[in-house]
Write an enzyme that holds these catalytic residues in place. Structure first.
Site, short mmCIF file in Angstrom:
data_model
loop_
_atom_site.label_atom_id
_atom_site.label_comp_id
_atom_site.label_asym_id
_atom_site.label_seq_id
_atom_site.Cartn_x
_atom_site.Cartn_y
_atom_site.Cartn_z
NE ARG A 54 15.62 41.44 13.46
CZ ARG A 54 15.61 42.24 12.52
NH1 ARG A 54 15.09 42.25 11.39
NH2 ARG A 54 16.20 43.27 12.72
N GLY A 55 12.60 43.96 14.82
CA GLY A 55 13.22 45.13 14.40
C GLY A 55 12.11 46.09 15.22
CB ALA A 56 12.31 49.25 17.12
NE ARG A 97 12.86 40.76 21.00
CZ ARG A 97 13.95 41.23 20.08
NH1 ARG A 97 13.49 41.53 18.90
NH2 ARG A 97 15.31 41.07 20.26
CD GLN A 204 19.41 39.78 14.59
OE1 GLN A 204 20.69 39.33 14.73
NE2 GLN A 204 18.69 39.75 15.59
CG ASP A 245 15.99 47.87 19.55
OD1 ASP A 245 17.03 47.74 18.88
OD2 ASP A 245 14.88 47.29 18.97
CG ASN A 255 20.97 49.26 17.27
OD1 ASN A 255 19.73 48.92 16.86
ND2 ASN A 255 21.90 49.11 16.23
O1 MRU Z 1 16.84 41.65 17.98
P1 MRU Z 1 16.28 42.37 16.78
O2 MRU Z 1 16.58 41.77 15.60
O3 MRU Z 1 14.84 42.95 17.02
O4 MRU Z 1 17.16 43.91 17.15
C1 MRU Z 1 16.97 44.90 16.17
C2 MRU Z 1 17.78 45.95 16.22
O5 MRU Z 1 18.49 46.19 17.02
C3 MRU Z 1 17.67 47.10 15.05
O6 MRU Z 1 18.86 47.67 14.78
C4 MRU Z 1 16.47 48.08 15.62
O7 MRU Z 1 15.34 47.25 16.13
C5 MRU Z 1 16.34 49.22 14.56
S1 MRU Z 1 15.36 48.68 13.15
C6 MRU Z 1 14.65 49.75 12.22
#
Ligand code: MRU
Length: 355
Positions: A54-56, A97, A204, A245, A255
């Site tokens: 996970r994470g963009a 997603r 997270q 994101d 985000n």
């Molecule tokens: O649902 P997630 O855990 O994928 O959400 C992640 C975030 O909101 C992060 O802040 C974003 O992706 C930036 S990661 C460098």
């Protein structure tokens, strides 16, 4: 100030091993380090959807490898058939997603690579696809290091920094975005202290960010999301730094849910609010945050923590995974090409056009 600490505790959450992916399954963290070997596109989709990865930026990297895994066994005969399969698999991966634009960004980049190579044999195009995934992966590590180096300049000595969700090595190729700024400040001997928002509902912050900070020896305390206002009121926060994101053309920023509340609180308390954003997270096709698709996740994520029920079985729950922070609440963006201050419409346009 003691300079140049050693690089410690930085992990790589995604690896390509000859013919498959190996990822740290983030759903088991921090209790267990479980690695998952992935050989096919369906498992990539599932890993993204279930937040094993996970994470963009990490999602973008996975999508690029996923597309290759989905196409590598396609017959080498006709380009047109290969291209139509490419479209089908891209749509499938994009459905995993919706909010992080990095996923679509990586798939669009792959589409352009395939189109440019259309006169070449399909077998060769497949090799190019794998090479592209590896490039996106390597580039992300460099981009995150640059964001860290550039962004640490915004961090005063001994700063108390509040962050949300996880934006570290787990969420990217390496180092992270917002967490890379913190990490690079720490490497330079700045004795920062981090307030880690727990980040309900999937934690997270407490599960992943605290795990990463602990590995790197960075001083921090976990707080419940609802405590952020109180630590700000007590003047215990010098700046807020978060990831994103998707950033729209005017600077509105999606985000992890809870980011908007933090930005409002930061504005009320006159605390700078920074967003670390690789250019791959900036969506110049969207005029404003009103158009960013927001993922809604299963209600049980709010009714349970792990296996434990924390609400009546069928209690209705509303679970948007992200929110949108209006650009007026953002002090600056930190990109790999520099710090972007308002006017965001003008300055985001300039920086994305140049690159
Ligand atoms: O649902 P997630 O855990 O994928 O959400 C992640 C975030 O909101 C992060 O802040 C974003 O992706 C930036 S990661 C460098």
């Amino acid at each position: 100030m003691p300079k140049n600490r050693n690089e410690t505790g930085v992990i790589q959450s995604i690896e390509w091993l000859d013919d498959h992916l190996r990822i740290i399954d983030q759903t088991y963290l921090p209790e267990h380090d479980v690695y998952l070997d992935i050989y096919e596109v369906g498992r990539v989709w599932e890993a993204i959807r279930s937040l094993r990865v996970r994470g963009a930026p990490a999602i973008g990297i996975m999508a690029a490898y996923g597309l290759y895994l989905g196409l590598k066994d396609h017959p080498d005969t006709s380009y047109d058939e290969f291209e139509s399969e490419r479209r089908r698999i891209s749509e499938y991966l994009a459905s995993s997603r919706p909010t992080a634009v990095n996923l679509q960004w990586a798939l669009d980049r792959a589409a352009r690579t395939i189109h440019a190579a259309r006169a070449r044999p399909v077998s060769e195009i497949k090799n190019q696809l794998l090479a592209l995934a590896e490039t996106i992966h390597e580039e992300d590590k460099r981009i995150c290091a640059d964001i860290g180096r550039i962004g640490q300049e915004l961090i005063p000595e001994n700063a108390r920094i509040l962050t949300h969700c996880n934006t570290g090595s787990l969420a990217t190729g390496k180092y992270g975005t917002a967490l890379s700024m913190i990490y690079h400040a720490h490497l330079n001997g700045n004795k920062v202290h981090i307030w880690v928002d727990e980040t309900r509902p999937l934690l997270q912050g407490s599960r992943l960010t605290s795990w990463e900070l602990q590995k790197s020896g960075i001083e921090h305390h976990i707080i419940a999301d609802s405590m952020a206002g109180s630590v700000m009121q007590k003047k215990q926060v010098d700046l807020v730094v978060v990831g994103t994101d998707r950033v729209a053309r005017n600077g509105d920023t999606a985000n992890k849910i809870g980011t908007y509340s933090l930005a409002v609180l930061a504005a009320w308390h006159n605390i700078p609010f920074y967003v670390a954003a690789p250019l791959s997270s900036i969506d110049m096709n969207l005029e404003s945050g009103d158009h960013i698709p927001i993922e809604e996740r299963p209600e049980d994520e709010l009714r349970k923590i792990g296996r434990h029920r924390t609400a009546p079985k069928n209690a209705p729950a509303y679970n948007p995974a992200f929110d949108v922070t209006p650009h007026e609440l953002i002090t600056a963006f930190v990109t790999e090409k520099g710090i972007i201050k308002p006017d965001f419409s003008k300055n985001l346009d300039r920086i994305t056009r140049k690159n």
